[in-house]
Design a protein around this motif. Structure first.
Motif, PDB file in Angstrom:
ATOM      1  N   VAL A 191       0.781  -1.092   0.061  1.00 17.32           N
ATOM      2  CA  VAL A 191      -0.017  -0.109   0.078  1.00 17.32           C
ATOM      3  C   VAL A 191       0.828   0.989   0.122  1.00 17.32           C
ATOM      4  O   VAL A 191       1.530   1.375   0.743  1.00 17.32           O
ATOM      5  CB  VAL A 191      -0.876  -0.038   1.172  1.00 17.32           C
ATOM      6  CG1 VAL A 191      -1.860   1.213   1.376  1.00 17.32           C
ATOM      7  CG2 VAL A 191      -1.637  -1.217   1.387  1.00 17.32           C
ATOM      8  N   ASP A 192       0.711   2.195  -1.184  1.00 14.85           N
ATOM      9  CA  ASP A 192       1.553   3.205  -1.138  1.00 14.85           C
ATOM     10  C   ASP A 192       0.891   4.526  -0.383  1.00 14.85           C
ATOM     11  O   ASP A 192      -0.317   4.749  -0.731  1.00 14.85           O
ATOM     12  CB  ASP A 192       1.680   3.821  -2.487  1.00 14.85           C
ATOM     13  CG  ASP A 192       2.441   2.787  -3.093  1.00 14.85           C
ATOM     14  OD1 ASP A 192       3.509   2.292  -2.665  1.00 14.85           O
ATOM     15  OD2 ASP A 192       2.481   2.753  -4.546  1.00 14.85           O
ATOM     16  N   LEU A 193       1.355   4.839   0.894  1.00 12.13           N
ATOM     17  CA  LEU A 193       0.845   5.730   1.647  1.00 12.13           C
ATOM     18  C   LEU A 193       1.655   7.091   1.462  1.00 12.13           C
ATOM     19  O   LEU A 193       2.920   7.180   1.192  1.00 12.13           O
ATOM     20  CB  LEU A 193       0.932   5.492   3.017  1.00 12.13           C
ATOM     21  CG  LEU A 193      -0.106   4.142   3.599  1.00 12.13           C
ATOM     22  CD1 LEU A 193       0.388   3.960   4.961  1.00 12.13           C
ATOM     23  CD2 LEU A 193      -1.295   4.453   3.114  1.00 12.13           C
ATOM     24  N   PRO A 194       1.107   8.258   1.433  1.00 15.06           N
ATOM     25  CA  PRO A 194       1.760   9.370   1.100  1.00 15.06           C
ATOM     26  C   PRO A 194       2.479  10.022   2.592  1.00 15.06           C
ATOM     27  O   PRO A 194       2.149   9.408   3.811  1.00 15.06           O
ATOM     28  CB  PRO A 194       0.679  10.755   1.098  1.00 15.06           C
ATOM     29  CG  PRO A 194      -0.653   9.933   1.589  1.00 15.06           C
ATOM     30  CD  PRO A 194      -0.541   8.593   1.483  1.00 15.06           C
ATOM     31  N   ASN A 195       3.455  10.651   2.397  1.00 18.55           N
ATOM     32  CA  ASN A 195       4.310  11.088   3.548  1.00 18.55           C
ATOM     33  C   ASN A 195       3.667  12.113   4.172  1.00 18.55           C
ATOM     34  O   ASN A 195       2.898  13.202   3.663  1.00 18.55           O
ATOM     35  CB  ASN A 195       5.733  11.766   3.214  1.00 18.55           C
ATOM     36  CG  ASN A 195       6.667  10.655   2.483  1.00 18.55           C
ATOM     37  OD1 ASN A 195       6.484   9.610   2.905  1.00 18.55           O
ATOM     38  ND2 ASN A 195       7.379  11.133   1.641  1.00 18.55           N
ATOM     39  N   VAL A 196       3.456  12.277   5.442  1.00 19.93           N
ATOM     40  CA  VAL A 196       2.568  13.217   6.181  1.00 19.93           C
ATOM     41  C   VAL A 196       3.525  13.948   7.210  1.00 19.93           C
ATOM     42  O   VAL A 196       4.224  13.160   7.889  1.00 19.93           O
ATOM     43  CB  VAL A 196       1.305  12.381   6.907  1.00 19.93           C
ATOM     44  CG1 VAL A 196       0.537  13.286   7.692  1.00 19.93           C
ATOM     45  CG2 VAL A 196       0.227  11.724   6.019  1.00 19.93           C
ATOM     46  N   THR A 197       3.509  15.316   7.492  1.00 17.87           N
ATOM     47  CA  THR A 197       4.275  15.904   8.275  1.00 17.87           C
ATOM     48  C   THR A 197       3.342  16.453   9.305  1.00 17.87           C
ATOM     49  O   THR A 197       2.137  17.234   8.844  1.00 17.87           O
ATOM     50  CB  THR A 197       4.991  16.839   7.583  1.00 17.87           C
ATOM     51  OG1 THR A 197       5.860  16.295   6.649  1.00 17.87           O
ATOM     52  CG2 THR A 197       5.935  17.657   8.827  1.00 17.87           C
ATOM     53  N   VAL A 198       3.468  16.176  10.451  1.00 21.19           N
ATOM     54  CA  VAL A 198       2.651  16.928  11.515  1.00 21.19           C
ATOM     55  C   VAL A 198       3.343  18.128  12.222  1.00 21.19           C
ATOM     56  O   VAL A 198       4.484  17.911  12.788  1.00 21.19           O
ATOM     57  CB  VAL A 198       2.255  15.863  12.614  1.00 21.19           C
ATOM     58  CG1 VAL A 198       1.471  16.705  13.636  1.00 21.19           C
ATOM     59  CG2 VAL A 198       1.375  14.655  11.836  1.00 21.19           C
ATOM     60  N   THR A 199       2.649  19.362  12.182  1.00 22.04           N
ATOM     61  CA  THR A 199       3.372  20.400  12.916  1.00 22.04           C
ATOM     62  C   THR A 199       2.295  21.004  13.844  1.00 22.04           C
ATOM     63  O   THR A 199       1.026  20.820  13.600  1.00 22.04           O
ATOM     64  CB  THR A 199       3.692  21.522  11.739  1.00 22.04           C
ATOM     65  OG1 THR A 199       2.387  21.970  11.311  1.00 22.04           O
ATOM     66  CG2 THR A 199       4.826  20.886  10.795  1.00 22.04           C
ATOM     67  N   GLN A 200       2.881  21.876  14.872  1.00 19.29           N
ATOM     68  CA  GLN A 200       1.907  22.480  15.784  1.00 19.29           C
ATOM     69  C   GLN A 200       2.062  23.866  15.712  1.00 19.29           C
ATOM     70  O   GLN A 200       2.780  24.438  15.396  1.00 19.29           O
ATOM     71  CB  GLN A 200       2.188  22.082  17.253  1.00 19.29           C
ATOM     72  CG  GLN A 200       2.018  20.530  17.716  1.00 19.29           C
ATOM     73  CD  GLN A 200       2.248  20.271  19.008  1.00 19.29           C
ATOM     74  OE1 GLN A 200       3.079  21.117  19.778  1.00 19.29           O
ATOM     75  NE2 GLN A 200       1.764  19.182  19.655  1.00 19.29           N
TER      76      GLN A 200
END
Length: 67
Positions: free
Chosen positions: A58-67
């Protein structure tokens, strides 16, 4: 001469309730439901939803979490 007493107890007559044979469509429905349940149990016992050990990519996109 002795006096004899007689006590009479009256009971209400017992009632008998007779239930009919039922709807034949309901009986067929219960049989079909039982067969489906047995097939579902056999399917789940034999593995159910499985990939038989094969890899699933399963190809998942890169996710960046910022506050």
């Amino acid at each position: 001469m002795p006096i004899e007493r007689e006590t009479i107890i009256e009971r209400a007559p017992s009632e008998t309730v007779v239930v009919g044979g039922g709807n034949p469509f309901a009986i067929v429905g219960w049989i079909v439901a039982a067969v489906v349940a047995v097939l579902l149990i056999l399917w789940l016992a034999s593995g159910g939803i499985s990939s038989n050990g094969d890899a699933v990519n399963v190809d998942l996109p890169n996710v960046t979490v910022t506050q």
